[in-house]
Design an enzyme around this catalytic site. Structure first.
Site, PDB file in Angstrom:
ATOM      1  N   GLU A  77      13.557  26.010  44.591  1.00 57.63           N
ATOM      2  CA  GLU A  77      14.531  26.211  43.497  1.00 57.63           C
ATOM      3  C   GLU A  77      13.843  26.390  42.145  1.00 57.63           C
ATOM      4  O   GLU A  77      14.392  26.034  41.113  1.00 57.63           O
ATOM      5  CB  GLU A  77      15.542  25.048  43.434  1.00 57.63           C
ATOM      6  CG  GLU A  77      16.179  24.631  44.743  1.00 57.63           C
ATOM      7  CD  GLU A  77      16.914  25.769  45.446  1.00 57.63           C
ATOM      8  OE1 GLU A  77      17.246  26.763  44.789  1.00 57.63           O
ATOM      9  OE2 GLU A  77      17.130  25.666  46.668  1.00 57.63           O
ATOM     10  N   GLY A  78      12.648  26.953  42.155  1.00 55.51           N
ATOM     11  CA  GLY A  78      11.928  27.202  40.899  1.00 55.51           C
ATOM     12  C   GLY A  78      10.861  26.164  40.655  1.00 55.51           C
ATOM     13  O   GLY A  78      11.178  24.996  40.468  1.00 55.51           O
TER      14      GLY A  78
END
Lengths: 571, 571
Positions: B425-426
């Protein structure tokens, strides 16, 4: 150049830059720089060809118990034979004990190559070698004659048995007892966390064991040291039972045993009730070894990351081919930090070994100074070698991203294997207390003063900015040390701050070694010198950040911590 | 009180102390404090009885591929049914979409209970709920009518498909293409790192997928968002192949799939070539979810450690029985730090959710302020929630010592499971860049200004020393922020310092939330208030150390990092 050869070459350059190593070379007969280079080169080639593959194998195959005995992975047998044949176990054991009598620094440099990807396998040689030193120092002559040649060649092995279920860090509570029955000693009790407590690689295992020979009220002063062979001339099994091996996060290939001793026959080593101080011959070596294991892990993780960032391509202008990720500033920052911490740890562990070597041959005040210095540095090396290993593995996972989280890459295994390093052979808290209470206060900081002198001397001949950066960290450390000594009247406050103080001393080491590395850039002969120089500069920066955080932590909210403790107990 | 109930009770107290939550309660019909308390209590009981056991099971059993489909652990089936029946998937989905329309803060508090020991299991509900929000925002009406009721009840599920082998953080390089064939869209390409990309818990899986609908030169502006069902009315399998599932360090119970799409039929969601911004509806929720997963892990690890230190006895005077290890100062320090970081993360994630709720209902300038604030806080929460989860698990292992390294205790699993949180998610670097380049510079730090205003306001009504400590951290952060804005002219230097700046903002959060917690001690009603107060004070201390380290890191040796990079490329 493979990562192993590169490490060997860097170790050699670091040794050459060490004043202590130079002094050892000057006095050690038959040893010169080319010989040292050859040994490290051989170690690199051996580790790469024979041991590198054991890491993943031992992780997946692991050890198991069958019919009460521990079975190691099949791949261990030829590797152990190769290790024995190569003479790697007795590298620094005295020639009188059958060893090669080489300096500890050379042993340490070799071991950091051997351990890179096979910590679990390497631990048997580590405890056997350390055990041989104990027997060499304290065993009766006939025991020495029987055991030492067989340990040096890896025909037999040794373990270290201290912990019990209710006596971990608190060694004084050991209850395993030794009793004299018809003139011979018998051991009864349970020991746990015994690495290679049982295995099938040597035909005999000698347990170096602490047992109680005086009432429990005497704490550690009622403990004696014994050699407990796993088999005797009259019995295949000397009253020792393998209760179980632990299922662990990592180091699956190193059997961690719980052993029960039921009247096992034993030989007293050295003096009665002097077991713990005698065992420190072994404990100190195991702590240096642990520092080296952490360093080996860090370099192995760094090596994976350094290759990955050059090969993996991502980002850059959308209409252009993707760029190697090392082109991104934040990846450069991650690598710079990783390399700085890994190589500083590596260089520091080597330097400590070189100091220990020199302390052996020096005399008078110099010897005492170097002994105090080594005693000052050892807990720092043990703990921050350990922490750097784990942190580097984690940082390498971050560099690799999702790939690093998979078992396709070795960094997740390095992370798991290394997590124990700051726990076994004395936890972080034990090392910090040793440094503060014994080295700083009891010994009045003699080791620290020698350290500060060394750093000042090196800074005085370095380039101005580099020297200034290192001296600034030292000044902050001295300030913290002074503040600390003034806190002696408030024992509880110093207890809370011990960890912060410990981290401040590590910042001091990073400044010292960062300075040493940065000097490679002064007159670089090749790219490797340039690399080390840049790494040293990154290291000085890390030292500055580390000391800033430590300084901010010295005066912690002790009353709040105490309140939490009281509330937890009252739940 | 069990750890679950205790967490629910603390969440409730934290919500009550939040001005944003109070505002939401005031405007949300049918919701009051007793209802919220009941929901959290139910979540705690449900998580403890139905989910807590899944962690170890899913770790050992893991998922496997059979005949091309993923099989989850047997124990998942009844758990998934219980989750569906309990209505936990649609807690905060709009009532129009079949959800319960409850605030995000309540969903987040519940989720942090559900996830404590079962991250791997919980991820399916997380992506399904987030996917439902995307469909609710962008799907055609008939698709909404078909999918939403079935997602809310967990009959069907969704995934998020972004990454490809050559497009991870670099989303603009996505090559999976969507083509219109006879009026319908077809997807061809490979996607990787797809959590629950296939499984046997729902009868249908909808992949929310980014595919290229305009030339690669357009980067992210040539991507559109599609719903790709795993089966169609005419085919059991919609041209999708499970290539493999990844073998990972942890989260064994969450199948991470590589999926091949071969002309799979798809439905376009929203506007053509607006795929990425649209998907942010889902990505933002997944980031908050990840923050919560980290927090849940941290609290679970803390809970184990807090019990261990009271029960485990070691040390003390040798002639007395051993004392609970929490009596030792360094153990108190470890617990104080662990508790501070775990609860600050917990409270922060809750507060962010409460701010996001309030941003929904507020209007005009207040709404814009709160939206900017939430956008400022989200990358910080995502990353430091993630890091706190992993660091807390590691710190808990240290507290437990050797025991923590064994699989007899859950902390080693928590460590393994949580290591991915700062990657997926980053990554840390992506979050840091988002914060600096978008939030601070592009949006001119509006969110930061709102944050600073909030902290000042809270400090003004706090006790003098606590307020002063928080304000001091804020002042340092503002100084760093200013220095940073002045560095805009030197892009490379700011790139290197992005991570340090990011960590400085986290110190600011710790000061803010530490202050909030410390206030519980002002007028404590019971031991839990006292505990939170003491934890807050420890948190303020952590904030001070964190900002000191960050400040020291801002000006890093960029040229040395660049030199290392160049040398690595030239090897």
């Amino acid at each position: 150049m493979s990562g192993y050869r590169r490490q060997a070459e860097i170790s050699l350059r670091l040794l050459r830059a060490s004043p202590f190593w130079q002094q050892t070379l000057a006095v050690q007969e038959g040893l010169d720089d080319p010989t040292a280079a050859m040994i490290l080169d051989t170690a690199a080639a051996f580790a790469e060809s024979e041991l590198a593959g054991l890491g993943p194998i031992s992780d997946q195959v692991a050890c198991r118990v069958e019919s009460g005995r521990v079975i190691t992975p099949e791949a261990y047998k030829p590797a152990w034979k190769a290790l024995r044949d190569g003479g790697w176990i007795g590298l620094d054991l005295p020639q009188s004990a059958g060893g090669q009598g080489l300096p500890l620094a050379l042993q340490t440099a070799s071991q950091m190559l051997l351990d890179r990807h096979s910590l679990a396998f390497g631990m048997l040689a580590g405890s056997t070698r350390s055990g041989a030193f104990v027997l060499d120092a304290f065993a009766p002559a006939d025991i020495q004659a029987e055991w030492l040649p067989r340990l040096v060649t890896g025909e037999w092995s040794t373990t270290i048995c201290i912990s019990e279920p209710d006596a971990g860090s608190d060694v004084g509570r050991i209850r395993t007892r030794a009793e004299q029955v018809a003139g011979s000693w018998q051991i009864t009790g349970q020991k746990c966390w015994i690495s290679y407590g049982d295995h099938d690689l040597t035909s005999r295992i000698g347990h170096l064991l602490l047992a109680r020979t005086a009432p429990v009220e005497l704490g550690t002063r009622g403990l004696s040291l014994f050699l407990v062979p796993d088999s005797t001339p009259t019995s295949r099994r000397n009253g020792i039972t393998v209760e179980r091996i632990e299922e662990k996060l990592g180091l699956h290939g190193s059997p961690t045993c719980v052993l029960s001793f039921n009247g096992a026959e034993a030989i007293l080593l050295g003096e009665l009730n002097r077991g713990l101080p005698q065992l420190f011959v072994m404990i100190e070596r195991m702590r240096l070894l642990t520092a080296g294991m952490g360093s080996a892990t860090a370099i192995a993780a760094l090596d994976v990351a350094e290759h990955y960032v050059v090969e993996r391509r991502q980002g850059g202008a959308p209409h252009q081919p993707p760029v190697p990720i090392i082109d991104h500033a934040d990846v450069q920052r991650q690598i710079g930090r990783l390399a700085a911490r890994a190589w500083i740890t590596h260089a520091f562990v080597l330097e400590l070994a070189a100091i220990m070597d020199r302390a052996e041959t020096a005399t008078g005040g110099e010897k005492e100074d170097l002994q105090a210095l080594a005693a000052w540095l050892l807990p720092i090396a043990k703990n921050f070698g350990a922490e750097t290993g784990f942190d580097s593995a984690s940082a390498a996972i971050q560099v690799l991203g999702g790939a690093g989280y998979t078992t396709e890459w070795p960094v997740e295994r390095l992370l798991r294997d290394s997590r124990i390093l700051s726990i076994f052979e004395g936890t972080t808290a034990m090392q910090a207390m040793d440094l503060l209470y014994r080295r700083l206060w009891k010994e009045e900081g003699r080791g620290f003063k020698v350290f500060a002198g060394l750093l000042r001397q090196e800074a005085s001949t370095a380039s101005e900015d580099v020297g200034a950066a290192a001296l600034q960290v030292l000044a902050q450390l001295e300030e913290i040390t002074l503040a600390f000594s003034e806190m002696q009247s408030d024992p509880r406050a110093t207890d809370y701050a011990t960890d912060a103080f410990f981290r401040a001393t590590w910042a001091g080491i990073m400044a010292w070694i960062g300075l040493r590395l940065a000097r490679f850039a002064t007159d670089p002969r090749d790219d490797l010198d340039r690399y080390l120089g840049a790494v040293g500069e990154c290291g000085l920066h890390e030292a500055q950040a580390e000391i800033a955080a430590a300084a901010a932590r010295i005066r912690g909210p002790g009353h709040a911590m105490q309140e939490i403790a009281a509330l937890l107990k009252g739940r």
